[in-house]
Motif scaffolding. Structure first.
Motif, PDB file in Angstrom:
ATOM      1  N   ASP A 131     -12.090  27.175  38.391  1.00 49.84           N
ATOM      2  CA  ASP A 131     -11.966  26.650  37.043  1.00 49.84           C
ATOM      3  C   ASP A 131     -13.176  25.751  36.758  1.00 49.84           C
ATOM      4  O   ASP A 131     -13.418  24.777  37.469  1.00 49.84           O
ATOM      5  CB  ASP A 131     -10.672  25.835  36.930  1.00 49.84           C
ATOM      6  N   GLN A 289     -13.980  22.544  27.345  1.00 53.87           N
ATOM      7  CA  GLN A 289     -13.401  23.868  27.102  1.00 53.87           C
ATOM      8  C   GLN A 289     -14.260  24.655  26.122  1.00 53.87           C
ATOM      9  O   GLN A 289     -14.519  25.842  26.322  1.00 53.87           O
ATOM     10  CB  GLN A 289     -11.980  23.731  26.581  1.00 53.87           C
ATOM     11  N   ASP A 290     -14.727  23.999  25.066  1.00 56.71           N
ATOM     12  CA  ASP A 290     -15.601  24.663  24.101  1.00 56.71           C
ATOM     13  C   ASP A 290     -16.923  25.066  24.749  1.00 56.71           C
ATOM     14  O   ASP A 290     -17.464  26.146  24.465  1.00 56.71           O
ATOM     15  CB  ASP A 290     -15.876  23.733  22.907  1.00 56.71           C
ATOM     16  N   TYR A 292     -17.505  25.813  27.928  1.00 53.68           N
ATOM     17  CA  TYR A 292     -17.386  26.847  28.949  1.00 53.68           C
ATOM     18  C   TYR A 292     -16.698  28.129  28.460  1.00 53.68           C
ATOM     19  O   TYR A 292     -16.704  29.135  29.171  1.00 53.68           O
ATOM     20  CB  TYR A 292     -16.616  26.307  30.154  1.00 53.68           C
ATOM     21  N   ALA A 293     -16.113  28.114  27.275  1.00 55.00           N
ATOM     22  CA  ALA A 293     -15.328  29.267  26.809  1.00 55.00           C
ATOM     23  C   ALA A 293     -16.147  30.558  26.793  1.00 55.00           C
ATOM     24  O   ALA A 293     -15.697  31.603  27.276  1.00 55.00           O
ATOM     25  CB  ALA A 293     -14.740  28.983  25.433  1.00 55.00           C
ATOM     26  N   VAL A 312      -9.556  27.468  30.957  1.00 49.44           N
ATOM     27  CA  VAL A 312     -10.491  27.898  29.892  1.00 49.44           C
ATOM     28  C   VAL A 312     -10.243  29.377  29.618  1.00 49.44           C
ATOM     29  O   VAL A 312     -10.136  30.173  30.549  1.00 49.44           O
ATOM     30  CB  VAL A 312     -11.949  27.690  30.305  1.00 49.44           C
TER      31      VAL A 312
END
Length: 312
Positions: A131, A289-290, A292-293, A312
């Motif tokens: 992750d 999160q944004d 690595y998305a 993610v």
């Protein structure tokens, strides 16, 4: 051949060499664990070294193909000369490997796949990932533990735009993988989810053994060991980590890894304070999160794997 190599390993102490190897007959690796840092590469290096058909370098991270420092110093002692690098590998084994996580730190260390292809054009690569947010946190905690980092996580990450950030670039898995796929065929690269290595170790190791074309039925009680667990981290005083890395470790490699590990943990528990778990606030988690998305989406497309346990 497997039986012969079993005999060689059984008769050769950890860290020692066979006669031909000691006499200066070296070799190059046939495969590489290229990362990611903080994703279980140390444990995997150890598991593979238990296989009777596989020889792993005693120096886990020689960093030979990472190139010169270019202003970014190495944590360890990089093996710079080809003849010294070749001495890490025993030609008596057809399958030989090392595990330098700096090989997936572009742009901090650029041109690694190209340099490997020049010397090992048929090399194989194992890329262990986890992750990306959890890996980023773990990297930060390592910097606090042994790198003297005293800034907050938010200060270290900044606005998330620094491509050289060690906490961020190593979690950009698709970007790193793309660089290898430009130089090597896809069947030469195996991406492994650390979650699988933790939850179903035997099955995951069987997949890795099959990828390396060695006996995939090999089992060992040593596969139950997990090395460098996050729960065992302690905060080192400034300078201690470098002393251990450059002075203590090279002179203790003759000891079995399990003994070294037990001694290290015992001493750290007695002398050093535990590392506190870092708390990630919701706003920063959403930003990560944004970030690595898109990378995770591309990684899923490249590998066909779901990474279902990731955030993610």
């Amino acid at each position: 051949m497997g039986a012969d190599l079993r005999s060689v390993k059984a008769q050769t102490p950890a860290g020692a060499t066979t006669d031909g190897w000691a006499a200066g007959v070296g070799a190059l690796p046939t495969f590489f664990i290229v990362g990611a840092a903080k994703a279980g590469t140390t444990s995997l290096h150890y598991y593979l070294d238990q296989h009777p058909e596989v020889q792993m370098s005693v120096n886990k991270e020689p960093d030979f193909f990472s190139g010169p420092e270019n202003g970014i110093p190495y944590l360890g002692q990089r093996v710079e000369r080809l003849d010294e690098y070749e001495q890490l590998f025993d030609p008596a084994f057809a399958v030989r490997g090392e595990a330098s996580v700096s090989y997936t730190t572009h742009p901090r260390r650029a041109g690694v796949p190209e340099r490997i292809k020049e010397l090992v054009p048929k090399g194989k690569f194992i890329y262990v990932v986890r992750d990306p947010i959890e890996r980023t946190l773990s990297q930060y905690q390592q910097r606090v533990a042994i790198g003297g980092e005293r800034r907050s996580l938010r200060e270290v990450l900044g606005d998330l735009s620094d491509p050289y950030s060690v906490c961020i670039c190593r979690s950009l898995y698709a970007t790193q993988l793309d660089l290898y796929l430009r130089q090597f065929p896809q069947e030469s690269v195996l991406v492994v989810d650390q979650a699988d290595l933790l939850a179903d170790r035997q099955s995951t190791l069987r997949e890795i053994f099959g990828f390396l074309q060695v006996d995939d039925t090999v089992d060992s009680s040593q596969f139950d060991i997990e090395i460098l667990k996050s729960s065992e981290r302690r905060v080192y005083p400034l300078g201690l980590a470098r002393f251990v890395r450059n002075t203590v470790r090279p002179h203790s490699r003759w000891m079995p890894r399990s003994v070294r590990q037990a001694l290290r943990v015992s001493m750290e528990r007695a002398l050093l304070r535990p590392l506190q778990t870092v708390e990630l606030d919701e706003e920063l988690r959403c930003r990560l999160q944004d970030l690595y998305a898109g990378e995770v989406g591309r990684l899923r497309a490249l590998t066909g794997k779901t990474f279902s346990s990731w955030s993610v």
